[in-house]
Scaffold this active site. Structure first.
Site, PDB file in Angstrom:
ATOM      1  N   TYR A 161     196.460  33.519  85.670  1.00 51.46           N
ATOM      2  CA  TYR A 161     197.299  32.579  86.398  1.00 51.46           C
ATOM      3  C   TYR A 161     198.057  31.672  85.447  1.00 51.46           C
ATOM      4  O   TYR A 161     199.260  31.438  85.584  1.00 51.46           O
ATOM      5  CB  TYR A 161     196.438  31.758  87.356  1.00 51.46           C
ATOM      6  CG  TYR A 161     197.265  31.015  88.372  1.00 51.46           C
ATOM      7  CD1 TYR A 161     197.826  31.683  89.449  1.00 51.46           C
ATOM      8  CD2 TYR A 161     197.506  29.657  88.231  1.00 51.46           C
ATOM      9  CE1 TYR A 161     198.587  31.014  90.374  1.00 51.46           C
ATOM     10  CE2 TYR A 161     198.273  28.982  89.152  1.00 51.46           C
ATOM     11  CZ  TYR A 161     198.813  29.660  90.221  1.00 51.46           C
ATOM     12  OH  TYR A 161     199.586  28.995  91.134  1.00 51.46           O
ATOM     13  N   SER A 181     201.355  24.597  88.340  1.00 52.73           N
ATOM     14  CA  SER A 181     202.175  23.977  87.312  1.00 52.73           C
ATOM     15  C   SER A 181     201.483  23.619  86.024  1.00 52.73           C
ATOM     16  O   SER A 181     201.811  24.121  84.974  1.00 52.73           O
ATOM     17  CB  SER A 181     202.805  22.711  87.853  1.00 52.73           C
ATOM     18  OG  SER A 181     201.958  21.622  87.704  1.00 52.73           O
TER      19      SER A 181
END
Length: 301
Positions: A194, A172
């Site tokens: 990522y 997140s």
């Protein structure tokens, strides 16, 4: 009181009898969310490429009940695998009320020697493309699971803090960080792709939320909400390295003074899966103890 709306917990937050799919539900974040649903009476399918892992988790969660947990095997690398998993669900169910896209992977290595096949191609396929095709393949069941706009079907996309490993679980804070190196990534390693993949998930979720709530299949609306949970640091395979190396620093550096615990995710899972959140879509909800506010050192990583 007579004539008043029912604001009881059983009315607003109930998931009893609902059917859910949690990808990557065998461990970590996915397992926490699956457990919250099962313990509140939902029927939950969990899927992972490692069948033994999800089978063990399914037995564990079902034993606690009162809901049921069922293990399925799936290696979500793209459209074909997503459609195959959707077919497994469709063979067992006529409706799906909740889809939690939790499967993902991270990759960390030095900038000058960043692996293209694994670090970019495989990672983007799993973290972004598979999430999209998983949702698309389950649209018929999600439409059937929607109970009008008072209790729509739910798509919940998950994200987490990355580490330099092949751990298959999402992230997140990475989607808004401007640096890809730090205590969670290991010396001289960066999680470049990522962070990019999670930002992509952010935007894709918003655009899907806009589309799936509208009357795109006249004369009936889809009534499917799409929201994102953006966890900070929670115990999992993905964060194990960082917690072992800098766990005390992480806790001390967050405004709330600790890393996440399962109860934190369980409460948010029930909220987003129940009538309590029926008027919420297109949101990204950080659950990180204030880390995303930018008032801690980790928020600047």
């Amino acid at each position: 009181m007579s004539g008043q709306p029912d604001f009881s917990i059983n009315s607003l937050f109930s998931v009893k009898g609902k059917v859910a799919l949690v990808t990557g539900g065998g461990a970590g974040i996915g397992k926490m969310m699956a457990a919250a649903l099962v313990q509140n009476g939902a029927k939950v399918y969990i899927a992972s490429r490692k069948l033994q892992v999800v089978e063990e988790t399914a037995r564990e969660l079902t034993a606690v009940g009162p809901g049921q947990c069922i293990a399925l095997q799936a290696d979500l690398q793209g459209r074909a695998q997503a459609e195959a998993l959707a077919a497994q669900i469709a063979a067992r169910e006529t409706k799906l009320h909740i889809l939690i896209n939790n499967s993902g992977m991270s990759w960390g290595s030095p900038l000058e020697n960043f692996d293209e096949k694994n670090g970019w191609d495989r990672l983007m396929a799993l973290n972004v493309k598979a999430m999209f095709y998983m949702t698309a393949a389950l649209m018929p069941l999600l439409r059937a699971g929607a109970n009008g706009n008072a209790d729509p079907a739910r798509v919940i996309n998950i994200r987490l803090v990355p580490t330099p490993s092949r751990a298959r679980e999402p992230s997140s804070v990475a989607s808004v960080q401007t640096l890809s190196e730090g205590p969670l990534s290991g010396p001289d390693n960066g999680t470049w792709s990522y962070s990019a993949s999670k930002a992509a998930v952010n935007q894709l979720s918003r655009t899907m939320a806009s589309t799936l709530s509208k009357q795109v299949h006249e004369p009936q609306s889809d009534f499917i909400s799409v929201n994102v949970i953006a966890p900070g640091v929670f115990p999992s395979r993905m964060t194990k390295y960082g917690i072992e190396k800098a766990g005390e620093l992480m806790a001390a550096d967050q405004p709330m003074g600790r890393i996440g615990i399962p109860e934190d995710l369980a409460g948010l899972t029930l909220f987003l899966s129940s009538r309590a959140s029926s008027h919420l879509t297109g949101t990204v909800i950080p659950i990180d103890g204030g880390q995303s506010l930018g008032v801690s050192g980790l928020a600047r990583l």
